[in-house]
Design a protein around this motif. Structure first.
Motif, PDB file in Angstrom:
ATOM      1  N   GLY A  84       1.459  -6.690   5.249  1.00 27.96           N
ATOM      2  CA  GLY A  84       1.187  -5.614   6.203  1.00 27.96           C
ATOM      3  C   GLY A  84       2.394  -5.452   7.103  1.00 27.96           C
ATOM      4  N   SER A  85       2.501  -4.299   7.769  1.00 29.14           N
ATOM      5  CA  SER A  85       3.668  -4.152   8.637  1.00 29.14           C
ATOM      6  C   SER A  85       3.555  -5.046   9.864  1.00 29.14           C
ATOM      7  CB  SER A  85       3.944  -2.689   8.998  1.00 29.14           C
ATOM      8  OG  SER A  85       2.830  -2.086   9.556  1.00 29.14           O
ATOM      9  N   ASP A  86       2.345  -5.512  10.190  1.00 26.87           N
ATOM     10  CA  ASP A  86       2.229  -6.471  11.297  1.00 26.87           C
ATOM     11  C   ASP A  86       3.073  -7.719  11.035  1.00 26.87           C
ATOM     12  OD1 ASP A  86       0.557  -4.899  12.829  1.00 26.87           O
ATOM     13  OD2 ASP A  86      -1.282  -5.828  12.112  1.00 26.87           O
ATOM     14  N   ASP A  87       3.007  -8.200   9.812  1.00 23.94           N
ATOM     15  CA  ASP A  87       3.798  -9.370   9.420  1.00 23.94           C
ATOM     16  C   ASP A  87       5.298  -9.038   9.470  1.00 23.94           C
ATOM     17  OD1 ASP A  87       4.266 -11.985   8.129  1.00 23.94           O
ATOM     18  OD2 ASP A  87       4.679 -10.826   6.321  1.00 23.94           O
ATOM     19  N   VAL A 179      12.209   1.129  14.308  1.00 25.35           N
ATOM     20  CA  VAL A 179      11.302   2.280  14.380  1.00 25.35           C
ATOM     21  C   VAL A 179      10.103   1.974  13.477  1.00 25.35           C
ATOM     22  CG1 VAL A 179      11.058   4.774  14.158  1.00 25.35           C
ATOM     23  CG2 VAL A 179      13.289   3.804  14.753  1.00 25.35           C
ATOM     24  N   ASP A 180       8.925   1.922  14.102  1.00 24.54           N
ATOM     25  CA  ASP A 180       7.680   1.571  13.424  1.00 24.54           C
ATOM     26  C   ASP A 180       7.037   2.875  12.935  1.00 24.54           C
ATOM     27  OD1 ASP A 180       5.078   0.855  12.785  1.00 24.54           O
ATOM     28  OD2 ASP A 180       4.676  -0.212  14.659  1.00 24.54           O
ATOM     29  N   GLU A 181       7.156   3.124  11.634  1.00 26.09           N
ATOM     30  CA  GLU A 181       6.710   4.408  11.079  1.00 26.09           C
ATOM     31  C   GLU A 181       5.380   4.302  10.331  1.00 26.09           C
ATOM     32  OE1 GLU A 181      10.837   6.930  10.881  1.00 26.09           O
ATOM     33  OE2 GLU A 181      10.054   6.206   8.958  1.00 26.09           O
ATOM     34  N   ALA A 182       4.413   3.610  10.930  1.00 32.47           N
ATOM     35  CA  ALA A 182       3.103   3.436  10.283  1.00 32.47           C
ATOM     36  C   ALA A 182       2.457   4.784   9.924  1.00 32.47           C
ATOM     37  CB  ALA A 182       2.177   2.637  11.198  1.00 32.47           C
ATOM     38  N   TYR A 183       2.768   5.836  10.702  1.00 37.00           N
ATOM     39  CA  TYR A 183       2.082   7.128  10.522  1.00 37.00           C
ATOM     40  C   TYR A 183       3.001   8.254  10.068  1.00 37.00           C
ATOM     41  CZ  TYR A 183      -1.419   4.569  13.102  1.00 37.00           C
ATOM     42  OH  TYR A 183      -2.320   3.623  13.488  1.00 37.00           O
ATOM     43  N   ILE A 184       4.252   7.925   9.711  1.00 31.26           N
ATOM     44  CA  ILE A 184       5.246   8.989   9.492  1.00 31.26           C
ATOM     45  C   ILE A 184       4.832   9.967   8.386  1.00 31.26           C
ATOM     46  CG2 ILE A 184       6.723   7.771   7.805  1.00 31.26           C
ATOM     47  CD1 ILE A 184       8.025   9.800  10.807  1.00 31.26           C
ATOM     48  N   GLN A 218       7.517   0.459   7.613  1.00 33.70           N
ATOM     49  CA  GLN A 218       6.435   1.325   7.130  1.00 33.70           C
ATOM     50  C   GLN A 218       5.329   0.475   6.499  1.00 33.70           C
ATOM     51  OE1 GLN A 218       8.304   4.242   4.537  1.00 33.70           O
ATOM     52  NE2 GLN A 218       9.117   5.406   6.285  1.00 33.70           N
ATOM     53  N   THR A 219       4.223   1.128   6.159  1.00 36.83           N
ATOM     54  CA  THR A 219       3.060   0.385   5.658  1.00 36.83           C
ATOM     55  C   THR A 219       2.276   1.185   4.623  1.00 36.83           C
ATOM     56  OG1 THR A 219       0.966  -0.648   6.321  1.00 36.83           O
ATOM     57  CG2 THR A 219       1.670   1.225   7.619  1.00 36.83           C
ATOM     58  N   SER A 220       1.562   0.479   3.754  1.00 38.80           N
ATOM     59  CA  SER A 220       0.661   1.134   2.807  1.00 38.80           C
ATOM     60  C   SER A 220      -0.747   1.266   3.407  1.00 38.80           C
ATOM     61  CB  SER A 220       0.577   0.313   1.516  1.00 38.80           C
ATOM     62  OG  SER A 220      -0.102  -0.902   1.765  1.00 38.80           O
ATOM     63  N   SER A 221      -0.937   0.794   4.638  1.00 37.05           N
ATOM     64  CA  SER A 221      -2.297   0.709   5.187  1.00 37.05           C
ATOM     65  C   SER A 221      -2.899   2.059   5.540  1.00 37.05           C
ATOM     66  CB  SER A 221      -2.298  -0.153   6.456  1.00 37.05           C
ATOM     67  OG  SER A 221      -1.951  -1.475   6.156  1.00 37.05           O
ATOM     68  N   LYS A 222      -2.077   2.991   5.991  1.00 33.35           N
ATOM     69  CA  LYS A 222      -2.643   4.245   6.493  1.00 33.35           C
ATOM     70  C   LYS A 222      -2.568   5.334   5.419  1.00 33.35           C
ATOM     71  CE  LYS A 222      -2.884   1.901  10.437  1.00 33.35           C
ATOM     72  NZ  LYS A 222      -1.800   1.361  11.184  1.00 33.35           N
ATOM     73  N   SER A 223      -1.379   5.765   5.038  1.00 31.97           N
ATOM     74  CA  SER A 223      -1.284   6.899   4.112  1.00 31.97           C
ATOM     75  C   SER A 223      -1.542   6.502   2.659  1.00 31.97           C
ATOM     76  CB  SER A 223       0.080   7.574   4.236  1.00 31.97           C
ATOM     77  OG  SER A 223       1.107   6.677   3.905  1.00 31.97           O
ATOM     78  N   MET A 229      -5.263  -4.547   1.550  1.00 32.49           N
ATOM     79  CA  MET A 229      -4.386  -5.283   0.632  1.00 32.49           C
ATOM     80  C   MET A 229      -3.240  -5.970   1.373  1.00 32.49           C
ATOM     81  SD  MET A 229      -4.870  -5.585  -2.582  1.00 32.49           S
ATOM     82  CE  MET A 229      -4.238  -7.169  -2.954  1.00 32.49           C
ATOM     83  N   ARG A 230      -2.896  -5.467   2.574  1.00 35.89           N
ATOM     84  CA  ARG A 230      -1.844  -6.026   3.423  1.00 35.89           C
ATOM     85  C   ARG A 230      -0.460  -5.920   2.772  1.00 35.89           C
ATOM     86  NH1 ARG A 230      -2.924  -4.745   6.835  1.00 35.89           N
ATOM     87  NH2 ARG A 230      -1.962  -6.146   8.315  1.00 35.89           N
ATOM     88  N   ILE A 231       0.086  -4.737   2.744  1.00 34.31           N
ATOM     89  CA  ILE A 231       1.434  -4.513   2.219  1.00 34.31           C
ATOM     90  C   ILE A 231       2.211  -3.643   3.204  1.00 34.31           C
ATOM     91  CG2 ILE A 231       2.818  -3.522   0.330  1.00 34.31           C
ATOM     92  CD1 ILE A 231       0.321  -3.900  -1.485  1.00 34.31           C
TER      93      ILE A 231
HETATM   94  C1  LIG Z   1      -1.641   0.211  11.882  1.00 32.51           C
HETATM   95  C2  LIG Z   1      -0.334  -0.045  12.562  1.00 32.51           C
HETATM   96  C3  LIG Z   1       0.525  -1.074  12.166  1.00 32.51           C
HETATM   97  C4  LIG Z   1       0.125  -2.194  11.252  1.00 32.51           C
HETATM   98  O1  LIG Z   1      -0.314  -1.879  10.064  1.00 32.51           O
HETATM   99  P1  LIG Z   1      -0.454  -2.965   8.903  1.00 32.51           P
HETATM  100  O2  LIG Z   1      -1.850  -2.749   8.417  1.00 32.51           O
HETATM  101  O3  LIG Z   1      -0.238  -4.333   9.448  1.00 32.51           O
HETATM  102  O4  LIG Z   1       0.580  -2.545   7.945  1.00 32.51           O
HETATM  103  C5  LIG Z   1       1.762  -1.178  12.748  1.00 32.51           C
HETATM  104  N1  LIG Z   1       2.151  -0.347  13.715  1.00 32.51           N
HETATM  105  C6  LIG Z   1       1.355   0.628  14.157  1.00 32.51           C
HETATM  106  C7  LIG Z   1       1.829   1.522  15.239  1.00 32.51           C
HETATM  107  C8  LIG Z   1       0.085   0.806  13.602  1.00 32.51           C
HETATM  108  O5  LIG Z   1      -0.739   1.731  14.096  1.00 32.51           O
END
Ligand SMILES: *Cc1c(COP(=O)(O)O)cnc(C)c1O
Length: 364
Positions: A84-87, A179-184, A218-223, A229-231
């Motif tokens: 996940g991008s948290d990691d 730059v945290d692009e979780a939602y880009i 970036q992350t696979s969690s949102k889009s 799955m945590r990627i």
């Molecule tokens: C959801 C989110 C993450 C973390 O997502 P992961 O599920 O860990 O990939 C990171 N940054 C922001 C701003 C988020 O909203």
């Protein structure tokens, strides 16, 4: 108090959004994707073999790293993958923010940043968003130990244009800028999505060749509907990626499971499907924006899969409770400046219709 407790590293943890086990809940509180992951992901998981699970995974997650690299249009030595991008973000804080000087991030932002800063003893200074919840560029033109912000920002949804991101980078060549692009992906236009492009015009991936101190996460969690799955991944200069890997291998060699590697590779092979889902979510968001406006709600424009709304006559905390009774769960933050706002994830059309119908009944 027993003496050993003097030796404990004490932290105030991050509070994730609830995952309640209520039946028929309309869950609009953690920005999950309302659509299922690609069928290819499920197939890849079903096809996992005993022999694959018996063995340790590839510590470099090479197949997944290559898939991300192709997706982002860079070489694999510029990609780091994590749980996940948290990691990935936590690892980046540990790696790049070691100067002892304060790092900078917005006062209203992803509430994990101050938790990691405290956990890793990184000094930080928050910079106030302006009255329209915009990140003020000049606040980031001062001496600092590094910079991090989400784009679009969370929980506001506000998108910063690439020109402004570029200017922050020009002023900060001597520190890491993340730059945290979780939602880009939700900031893209319909044309971009139709053209099969994976890199929206506002993504800082477009600046990656110009700045060797820029890390895009970036992350696979949102889009990509894979929160479970945590990627997640980071893209940067090969120098940055080397430093990140050194820290990762000092911590846990096997971060990505065989299942995550297989699922992730399958997901990247089906981007047409995901672009269709993203286009649907964007269309729903635009419709919900006009319906909420008609009900008197106000909100900054959103480049994400959620809206951050307030109403001049109805208290957000009350609406939150009333919605919850109706089994509609949204996110409420009891924090200064934003305690009269609700963050509403964009769900399916049917879910949003239920939300709007309830609000119409309640507000009049
Ligand atoms: C959801 C989110 C993450 C973390 O997502 P992961 O599920 O860990 O990939 C990171 N940054 C922001 C701003 C988020 O909203």
């Amino acid at each position: 108090m027993p003496k050993w407790e003097n030796n404990v590293r004490r932290v105030i943890p991050y509070t994730p959004g609830e995952q309640p086990k209520i039946r028929d809940l309309i869950k609009l509180n953690t920005n999950e994707n309302p659509y299922p992951p690609s069928e290819r992901v499920l197939e890849a998981l079903r096809n996992l073999e005993a022999e694959t699970l018996r063995r340790y995974p590839d510590p470099a997650s090479a197949l997944l790293t290559e898939a991300v690299a192709k997706h982002c249009g860079v070489s694999p030595d510029r990609v780091f993958v994590g749980v996940g991008s948290d990691d990935v973000l936590a690892m980046s804080f540990l790696t790049f923010f070691a100067s002892g000087r304060p790092i900078l991030f917005p006062d209203i932002t992803y509430s994990f940043y101050d938790v990691w800063a405290q956990l890793f003893r990184i000094p930080y200074e928050t910079q106030p968003l302006d009255e329209n919840f915009r990140i003020v560029n000049r606040d980031y033109y001062r001496e600092n130990g590094g910079i991090i912000f989400p784009n679009p920002n969370a929980p506001t949804g506000v998108l910063k244009g690439l020109d402004e991101v570029h200017r922050i980078l020009e002023h900060n060549r001597d520190v890491a800028v993340i730059v945290d692009e979780a939602y880009i992906d939700f900031s893209g236009t319909e044309e971009e999505l139709k053209s099969g492009c994976n890199v929206p015009a506002s993504s800082a991936l477009n600046l990656i060749d110009e700045f060797d101190n820029l890390l895009v996460v970036q992350t696979s969690s949102k889009s990509m509907s894979l929160a479970g799955m945590r990627i997640g991944w980071a893209v940067g200069s090969s120098r940055m990626i080397r430093y990140l890997n050194d820290v990762k291998y000092s911590f846990n060699s096997y971060t990505m499971s065989q299942a995550a590697i297989a699922a992730g590779c399958a997901a990247f092979s089906d981007m047409d499907y995901y672009r269709t889902c993203t286009a649907k979510i964007i269309a729903t968001r635009e419709r919900v924006k006009s319906e909420l406006s008609e009900l008197g709600f106000r909100f900054p424009d959103s480049g994400a899969n959620f809206l951050f709304v307030t109403h001049p006559e109805y208290k957000a905390a009350d609406l939150f409770r009333q919605l919850r009774q109706e089994k509609i769960l949204v996110r409420y933050f009891d924090k200064p400046r934003i305690d009269n706002y609700l963050r509403i994830t964009i769900g399916t059309d049917a879910q949003m219709n239920a939300l709007i119908a309830f609000l119409k009944k309640t507000i009049c």
